[in-house]
Write a protein that holds these residues in place. Structure first.
Motif, PDB file in Angstrom:
ATOM      1  N   ARG A  94       1.046  -1.295   0.023  1.00 39.43           N
ATOM      2  CA  ARG A  94      -0.079   0.166  -0.113  1.00 39.43           C
ATOM      3  C   ARG A  94       0.919   1.169  -0.141  1.00 39.43           C
ATOM      4  O   ARG A  94       0.535   2.319  -0.721  1.00 39.43           O
ATOM      5  N   THR A  95       1.929   1.179   0.787  1.00 42.17           N
ATOM      6  CA  THR A  95       2.667   2.428   0.799  1.00 42.17           C
ATOM      7  C   THR A  95       3.774   2.851  -0.316  1.00 42.17           C
ATOM      8  O   THR A  95       4.064   3.731  -0.487  1.00 42.17           O
ATOM      9  N   GLY A  96       4.447   1.518  -0.823  1.00 42.80           N
ATOM     10  CA  GLY A  96       5.267   1.766  -1.586  1.00 42.80           C
ATOM     11  C   GLY A  96       6.698   2.028  -1.153  1.00 42.80           C
ATOM     12  O   GLY A  96       7.695   1.972  -1.655  1.00 42.80           O
ATOM     13  N   ILE A  97       6.703   1.681   0.279  1.00 38.32           N
ATOM     14  CA  ILE A  97       8.103   1.768   0.961  1.00 38.32           C
ATOM     15  C   ILE A  97       8.581   0.240   0.834  1.00 38.32           C
ATOM     16  O   ILE A  97       7.717  -0.752   0.414  1.00 38.32           O
ATOM     17  N   THR A  98       9.960   0.074   0.413  1.00 40.83           N
ATOM     18  CA  THR A  98      10.498  -1.328   0.040  1.00 40.83           C
ATOM     19  C   THR A  98      10.037  -2.233   1.682  1.00 40.83           C
ATOM     20  O   THR A  98       9.929  -2.031   2.677  1.00 40.83           O
ATOM     21  N   GLU A  99       9.953  -3.436   0.914  1.00 44.75           N
ATOM     22  CA  GLU A  99       9.507  -4.552   1.913  1.00 44.75           C
ATOM     23  C   GLU A  99      10.661  -4.544   3.109  1.00 44.75           C
ATOM     24  O   GLU A  99      10.350  -4.691   4.133  1.00 44.75           O
ATOM     25  N   SER A 100      11.963  -4.581   2.606  1.00 42.67           N
ATOM     26  CA  SER A 100      12.905  -4.564   3.731  1.00 42.67           C
ATOM     27  C   SER A 100      12.753  -3.589   4.715  1.00 42.67           C
ATOM     28  O   SER A 100      13.060  -3.558   6.021  1.00 42.67           O
ATOM     29  N   SER A 101      12.579  -2.214   4.371  1.00 44.15           N
ATOM     30  CA  SER A 101      12.333  -0.969   5.022  1.00 44.15           C
ATOM     31  C   SER A 101      11.106  -1.335   5.881  1.00 44.15           C
ATOM     32  O   SER A 101      11.280  -0.917   7.281  1.00 44.15           O
ATOM     33  N   VAL A 102      10.122  -1.675   5.424  1.00 44.73           N
ATOM     34  CA  VAL A 102       8.919  -1.857   6.269  1.00 44.73           C
ATOM     35  C   VAL A 102       9.175  -2.931   7.387  1.00 44.73           C
ATOM     36  O   VAL A 102       8.835  -2.693   8.540  1.00 44.73           O
ATOM     37  N   TYR A 103       9.868  -3.986   7.125  1.00 43.32           N
ATOM     38  CA  TYR A 103      10.352  -4.924   8.068  1.00 43.32           C
ATOM     39  C   TYR A 103      11.062  -4.386   9.286  1.00 43.32           C
ATOM     40  O   TYR A 103      10.839  -4.596  10.497  1.00 43.32           O
ATOM     41  N   ARG A 104      12.199  -3.527   8.743  1.00 46.06           N
ATOM     42  CA  ARG A 104      12.972  -3.134   9.562  1.00 46.06           C
ATOM     43  C   ARG A 104      12.356  -1.792  10.677  1.00 46.06           C
ATOM     44  O   ARG A 104      12.540  -1.735  11.727  1.00 46.06           O
TER      45      ARG A 104
END
Length: 96
Positions: free
Chosen positions: A49-59
């Motif tokens: 939904r946000t377009g933030i990279t997957e790794s960044s969302v997880y961190r």
């Protein structure tokens, strides 16, 4: 001279801090609560939904890092969040 008035709200971002240094931290529980209201119950839903990279969302959501301004704004826009409601002031000692 600024025409802004000193903040007098109960908003955590604007309350005067009594002594010491502080940092701002994303209240992850609040972000997850708002995301769930929008039907996003997984981290994968959030990065889609946000377009933030997957790794960044997880961190970010694991508390390993704080979002940069771009990521914070993406969260705010995707979930119609006022960032002042999901950012909290934390003393440097507590944040360490």
């Amino acid at each position: 001279m600024s025409k802004e008035h000193p903040a007098t709200s109960d908003d955590a971002c604007h309350r005067a801090q009594q002594g010491g240094e502080y940092v701002f931290r994303l209240d992850i529980a609040k972000v997850l609560e708002v995301a769930a209201v929008h039907g996003d119950n997984t981290r994968a839903d959030i990065f889609r939904r946000t377009g933030i990279t997957e790794s960044s969302v997880y961190r970010i959501l694991n508390g390993e890092t704080q979002p940069d301004l771009n990521s914070a704004m993406r969260l705010a826009e995707a979930y119609d969040i006022d960032l002042r409601t999901v950012i909290k002031r934390v003393s440097i000692e507590a944040a360490a």
